[in-house]
Scaffold this motif. Structure first.
Motif, PDB file in Angstrom:
ATOM      1  N   SER A 349       0.832  -1.211   0.000  1.00  0.00           N
ATOM      2  CA  SER A 349       0.000   0.000   0.000  1.00  0.00           C
ATOM      3  C   SER A 349       0.865   1.260   0.000  1.00  0.00           C
ATOM      4  O   SER A 349       0.384   2.353  -0.285  1.00  0.00           O
ATOM      5  CB  SER A 349      -0.928   0.005   1.215  1.00  0.00           C
ATOM      6  OG  SER A 349      -0.178   0.168   2.415  1.00  0.00           O
ATOM      7  N   ARG A 350       2.155   1.122   0.332  1.00  0.00           N
ATOM      8  CA  ARG A 350       3.080   2.255   0.308  1.00  0.00           C
ATOM      9  C   ARG A 350       3.432   2.656  -1.126  1.00  0.00           C
ATOM     10  O   ARG A 350       3.969   3.731  -1.359  1.00  0.00           O
ATOM     11  CB  ARG A 350       4.372   1.901   1.058  1.00  0.00           C
ATOM     12  CG  ARG A 350       4.163   1.509   2.514  1.00  0.00           C
ATOM     13  CD  ARG A 350       5.400   0.789   3.079  1.00  0.00           C
ATOM     14  NE  ARG A 350       6.582   1.616   3.036  1.00  0.00           N
ATOM     15  CZ  ARG A 350       7.016   2.389   4.032  1.00  0.00           C
ATOM     16  NH1 ARG A 350       6.335   2.405   5.169  1.00  0.00           N
ATOM     17  NH2 ARG A 350       8.102   3.117   3.917  1.00  0.00           N
ATOM     18  N   SER A 351       3.147   1.744  -2.070  1.00  0.00           N
ATOM     19  CA  SER A 351       3.513   1.988  -3.461  1.00  0.00           C
ATOM     20  C   SER A 351       2.528   2.940  -4.138  1.00  0.00           C
ATOM     21  O   SER A 351       1.349   3.016  -3.768  1.00  0.00           O
ATOM     22  CB  SER A 351       3.552   0.656  -4.217  1.00  0.00           C
ATOM     23  OG  SER A 351       3.748   0.867  -5.592  1.00  0.00           O
ATOM     24  N   SER A 352       3.007   3.641  -5.145  1.00  0.00           N
ATOM     25  CA  SER A 352       2.134   4.510  -5.950  1.00  0.00           C
ATOM     26  C   SER A 352       1.291   3.683  -6.917  1.00  0.00           C
ATOM     27  O   SER A 352       0.341   4.185  -7.510  1.00  0.00           O
ATOM     28  CB  SER A 352       2.983   5.513  -6.734  1.00  0.00           C
ATOM     29  OG  SER A 352       3.926   4.819  -7.555  1.00  0.00           O
ATOM     30  N   LYS A 353       1.650   2.394  -7.057  1.00  0.00           N
ATOM     31  CA  LYS A 353       0.899   1.501  -7.950  1.00  0.00           C
ATOM     32  C   LYS A 353      -0.130   0.712  -7.141  1.00  0.00           C
ATOM     33  O   LYS A 353      -0.073   0.661  -5.915  1.00  0.00           O
ATOM     34  CB  LYS A 353       1.852   0.535  -8.655  1.00  0.00           C
ATOM     35  CG  LYS A 353       2.908   1.238  -9.494  1.00  0.00           C
ATOM     36  CD  LYS A 353       3.811   0.231 -10.167  1.00  0.00           C
ATOM     37  CE  LYS A 353       4.888   0.933 -10.981  1.00  0.00           C
ATOM     38  NZ  LYS A 353       5.779  -0.011 -11.664  1.00  0.00           N
ATOM     39  N   SER A 354      -1.045   0.091  -7.858  1.00  0.00           N
ATOM     40  CA  SER A 354      -2.076  -0.723  -7.198  1.00  0.00           C
ATOM     41  C   SER A 354      -1.825  -2.188  -7.542  1.00  0.00           C
ATOM     42  O   SER A 354      -1.992  -2.609  -8.684  1.00  0.00           O
ATOM     43  CB  SER A 354      -3.465  -0.291  -7.678  1.00  0.00           C
ATOM     44  OG  SER A 354      -4.449  -1.095  -7.075  1.00  0.00           O
ATOM     45  N   TYR A 355      -1.398  -2.965  -6.523  1.00  0.00           N
ATOM     46  CA  TYR A 355      -1.125  -4.390  -6.730  1.00  0.00           C
ATOM     47  C   TYR A 355      -2.301  -5.221  -6.215  1.00  0.00           C
ATOM     48  O   TYR A 355      -2.873  -4.922  -5.170  1.00  0.00           O
ATOM     49  CB  TYR A 355       0.145  -4.809  -5.987  1.00  0.00           C
ATOM     50  CG  TYR A 355       1.406  -4.149  -6.492  1.00  0.00           C
ATOM     51  CD1 TYR A 355       2.004  -4.568  -7.671  1.00  0.00           C
ATOM     52  CD2 TYR A 355       2.000  -3.105  -5.779  1.00  0.00           C
ATOM     53  CE1 TYR A 355       3.180  -3.965  -8.132  1.00  0.00           C
ATOM     54  CE2 TYR A 355       3.168  -2.501  -6.231  1.00  0.00           C
ATOM     55  CZ  TYR A 355       3.746  -2.935  -7.410  1.00  0.00           C
ATOM     56  OH  TYR A 355       4.891  -2.345  -7.865  1.00  0.00           O
ATOM     57  N   LYS A 356      -2.638  -6.265  -6.944  1.00  0.00           N
ATOM     58  CA  LYS A 356      -3.729  -7.164  -6.540  1.00  0.00           C
ATOM     59  C   LYS A 356      -3.152  -8.348  -5.772  1.00  0.00           C
ATOM     60  O   LYS A 356      -2.439  -9.196  -6.331  1.00  0.00           O
ATOM     61  CB  LYS A 356      -4.493  -7.660  -7.774  1.00  0.00           C
ATOM     62  CG  LYS A 356      -5.641  -8.612  -7.466  1.00  0.00           C
ATOM     63  CD  LYS A 356      -6.751  -7.950  -6.668  1.00  0.00           C
ATOM     64  CE  LYS A 356      -7.936  -8.890  -6.471  1.00  0.00           C
ATOM     65  NZ  LYS A 356      -8.972  -8.297  -5.621  1.00  0.00           N
ATOM     66  N   VAL A 357      -3.432  -8.409  -4.458  1.00  0.00           N
ATOM     67  CA  VAL A 357      -2.952  -9.493  -3.587  1.00  0.00           C
ATOM     68  C   VAL A 357      -4.154 -10.321  -3.149  1.00  0.00           C
ATOM     69  O   VAL A 357      -5.167  -9.764  -2.693  1.00  0.00           O
ATOM     70  CB  VAL A 357      -2.234  -8.934  -2.343  1.00  0.00           C
ATOM     71  CG1 VAL A 357      -1.615 -10.067  -1.532  1.00  0.00           C
ATOM     72  CG2 VAL A 357      -1.171  -7.922  -2.740  1.00  0.00           C
ATOM     73  N   VAL A 358      -4.081 -11.653  -3.273  1.00  0.00           N
ATOM     74  CA  VAL A 358      -5.202 -12.512  -2.856  1.00  0.00           C
ATOM     75  C   VAL A 358      -4.697 -13.578  -1.888  1.00  0.00           C
ATOM     76  O   VAL A 358      -3.507 -13.925  -1.881  1.00  0.00           O
ATOM     77  CB  VAL A 358      -5.897 -13.187  -4.056  1.00  0.00           C
ATOM     78  CG1 VAL A 358      -6.496 -12.145  -4.995  1.00  0.00           C
ATOM     79  CG2 VAL A 358      -4.946 -14.121  -4.799  1.00  0.00           C
TER      80      VAL A 358
END
Length: 756
Positions: A349-358
């Motif tokens: 969540s610290r990243s400027s990108k949006s990663y999908k974690v499941v």
């Protein structure tokens, strides 16, 4: 004439019926029987005289039986036997010795081996629980006398009761060695044997079973005769050669060459919560170098408790994700998988990108599982974290690039390979993580097909943990200490070896139950003095004064949870966690503890691995003598995760075995996980190093990983040299013979050739 590959039933003295028994011991061929070596040797060339014996030494004695009898005691019958040499006599004692009644008769000759101890009532010596063997008398079975008297005599572990004990094995092996004389194929190159000063295979087998006159007892017992060194080296060489072959085969497979350009490096920098340690930088550098290669990475990441393995693994997974691939992490428990999932989401969540974690675990409802599997299949899920549910047939990845296996030793090698080989085309990279520091000798065998990285320093902010040992009778002082810590807004764990009073069917059952039972048996000979009640007070600057004594009875998690929340800790918020709670209940309890809604968590070893609550500063392990070193070290690692000073208190029960004393002393002495792991390996042996027998650990016939470390290192060096390039000193036929031996003999035992 028999050969090494002759089925054992056709060996002289065996036959079909005994062959069935031997098969249960893994003895199928004549070769298997030949590699069942003596576990000790008795020097019956010059038997020890009774007047030469000294207290405390291990000795072999040949003497005449003078008399024997069974003594009834309150606990168990004791069998006593008196043996003599001329005017000298010695007493032998066996506890629980009813099975020996009628076994000995006056006038028999017996060989004894055991520890010499002084007698309390006379000036004579005695032996307690000696090993024994009745010897044939003059004129009685001359062949048996030839193999047992007047020579260095091999003593074997039984292959099936008294029928297949030492005497039978000596005869069968003697005739087998005579029968194959001149017909034992060599499996190592002659130039290698000459360079290392090792005898040929046939000579080694003969002298390992029947050592030549003049061989020293020390060399035999330490397995350092040329014959034994040759057979040990042979076994380790072929193991290491098989592992070397697996490494080379994996390097030839088609893998993924990941780019590590500026955008990738920036993505990693964005999520780092702190400046990485030198060790973390080094490990990540080794991992990334592997990931750049076009062959699959196979790397082991070792790190002590709290060294930051997960952060390193997450950075590696980001490399894969930033290259357009999926990454998967497999954890041994749902608690740990959930914790990894939450930690990954928080960091990303610290990243400027949006990663999908499941998250994918077995306890998810069917609809949720279907939804997650769909996201994985379509490639929407970039980072997949889960348990063994990840390797179910229904789970298919769109583009899997990296697999991280946490606490790999809990899965077994077959599951690891199943997960690796799931993709259809390029093999994904694999990073295996373990928080159990592994001694180099084990790493070279169990993880020998993996390259290794080690995290040997703690991240900044981690403080040393004060470790103290306290007898259980002083529990009130411990509970008062807990109350003071909670008053400072800290939290505590209290861990017990069992869930409830009954010991049946409890996965968290105490590690050292057998040691405690042995301590009771020992008490027959030397009853322990009753402990006095403690009146000592802590000295200034000391958490608890040093003091022995303990409280009887095995305390359990559920019992003590009820007692503490209504008694000593009644003003605190106390929670309970153990293996019989269902997954939802466990998760609720852990969430409440992590949020600070529970002050004291009473638990079993389910919290041993991976639970991260920085506010917890006290780890109390009750009946600490019942836990293994690795368990204790892992439990201690649950605290000390924040900036506040942390404590590990090892409370003991009434009876503490000498082995447990050594473990507890080591825990107090050091926090170095690798040092503790070496001691743990030395104390327990390789087979039990992980608490249960490790799937995939070779069952050695001759070698001993603790004793033969030097030969293991030598074998690895020679295997690498042999596999690397042809040696002018070796003929092509010799090299072919080595590879054939690896395929035939070692594939039959370990499947090394197939696993790669």
């Amino acid at each position: 004439m028999p050969a090494l590959d002759t089925p054992v039933m056709y060996v002289r003295g065996v036959g079909p019926r005994l062959a069935e028994t031997l098969a249960g011991k893994g003895v199928l061929l004549a070769e298997d029987l030949l590699y069942h070596l003596p576990f000790r040797y008795e020097d019956r060339q010059n038997p020890r005289s009774l007047d030469e014996l000294k207290p405390g030494e291990m000795a072999s004695v040949i003497a005449e039986v003078r008399g024997s009898g069974l003594l009834a005691t309150k606990r168990a019958p004791i069998f006593e036997m008196t043996v003599g040499q001329g005017n000298l006599a010695m007493k032998c004692v066996w506890f629980n010795g009813g099975y020996l009644q009628g076994r000995f008769h006056a006038g028999q000759t017996v060989a004894l081996f055991g520890k010499v101890e002084p007698s309390r009532t006379t000036r004579d010596m005695k032996m307690i629980q000696p090993q024994f063997e009745l010897l044939p008398g003059e004129g009685e079975d001359e062949e048996t006398r030839l193999l047992e008297v007047g020579r260095i005599t091999p003593v074997y572990e039984s292959l099936g009761g008294t029928r297949l004990a030492s005497r039978w094995q000596r005869k069968v092996l003697f005739h087998l060695l005579e029968g194959i004389r001149g017909n034992v194929p060599e499996c190592l190159p002659q130039s290698m044997l000459e360079r290392l000063g090792l005898p040929d295979r046939e000579t080694a087998l003969n002298q390992a079973h029947f050592p030549p006159e003049g061989t020293t007892q020390v060399a035999l017992m330490e397995a350092r005769t040329p014959a034994l060194r040759r057979l040990i080296f042979e076994e380790l060489f072929f193991l290491e050669l098989g592992l070397e072959l697996k490494r080379r085969k994996s390097h030839k497979q088609v893998g993924i060459s990941f780019a590590t350009n500026d955008p990738v490096r920036e993505a990693i920098r964005e999520v780092l919560p702190f400046h990485p340690t030198v060790a973390q930088k080094r490990a990540l550098g080794e991992i990334v170098a592997d990931m750049r290669e076009a062959h699959p990475m196979r790397r082991l990441l070792q790190g002590d408790v709290g060294s930051g393995k997960t952060i390193v693994a997450l950075q590696a997974m980001l490399v894969a994700i930033e290259n357009g691939y999926q990454a998967a992490m497999m954890a041994p428990t749902e608690i740990l998988a959930t914790q990894h999932y939450l930690a990954a989401r928080k960091l990303l969540s610290r990243s400027s990108k949006s990663y999908k974690v499941v998250l994918l675990t077995g306890s998810l409802d069917l609809d949720r599982k279907r939804q997650v599997r769909g996201q994985i299949l379509r490639g929407e899920a970039q980072l997949v974290i889960g348990t063994h549910a990840l390797i179910e047939e229904k789970v298919e990845f769109a583009k899997l690039g990296l697999v991280v296996v946490d606490e790999q030793h809990r899965f077994g090698v077959l599951q690891r390979f199943r997960l690796m080989k799931k993709p259809g085309e390029a093999e994904p990279d694999v990073l295996v993580m373990t928080a159990t520091p592994i001694p180099r000798t084990l790493a070279l065998t169990l993880y020998g097909d993996l390259d290794g990285s080690v995290l040997d320093e703690l991240p900044p902010g981690r403080t040393p943990i004060v470790t103290r040992r306290v007898p259980g009778e002083r529990a009130e002082e411990v509970w008062e200490f807990v109350r003071k810590q909670v008053a400072q807004k800290r939290q505590a764990y209290i861990v017990y070896p069992i869930i409830e009073g009954a010991k049946d069917d409890q996965p968290e059952l105490d590690f050292a139950r057998g040691e405690a039972d042995a301590a009771v048996t020992t008490a027959i000979a030397a009853p322990a003095k009753k402990a006095r009640k403690s009146t000592a007070k802590p000295k200034k600057g000391e958490l608890f004064p040093k003091q022995a004594a303990a409280k009887p009875d095995l305390r359990s998690a559920t019992e003590m949870y009820d007692q503490l929340r209504t008694g000593a800790l009644k003003d605190l918020r106390v929670g309970l966690l153990h293996g019989r709670l269902d997954a939802d209940e466990k998760e609720v309890v852990m969430r409440r503890f992590q949020r600070g809604e529970i002050d004291v968590l009473v638990s079993t070893t389910v919290i041993e691995v991976g639970v991260d609550v920085p506010n917890s500063t006290v780890m109390i392990v009750d009946h600490a003598e019942r836990f293994g070193l690795a368990q204790l070290h892992q439990l201690r690692g649950r605290v000390g995760r924040g900036a506040a000073k942390s404590y590990c208190i090892l409370m003991t029960g009434e009876k503490v075995s000498p082995e447990a004393e050594e473990r507890l002393a080591a825990m107090v002495r050091t926090q170095n996980g690798f040092e503790l792991a070496e001691l743990d390996l030395a104390m327990r042996g390789p087979g039990e190093f992980f608490g249960t027998r490790q799937a995939g650990l070779p069952g050695f016939r001759v070698a001993n990983l603790i004793r033969d470390r030097d030969l293991l290192e030598l074998a690895k060096l020679e295997a690498g040299r042999f596999a690397q390039a042809p040696d002018d000193s070796m003929s092509e036929s010799e090299r072919k013979r080595v590879w054939d031996h690896l395929r035939q003999s070692w594939n039959r035992r370990y499947g090394l050739m197939e696993a790669g």
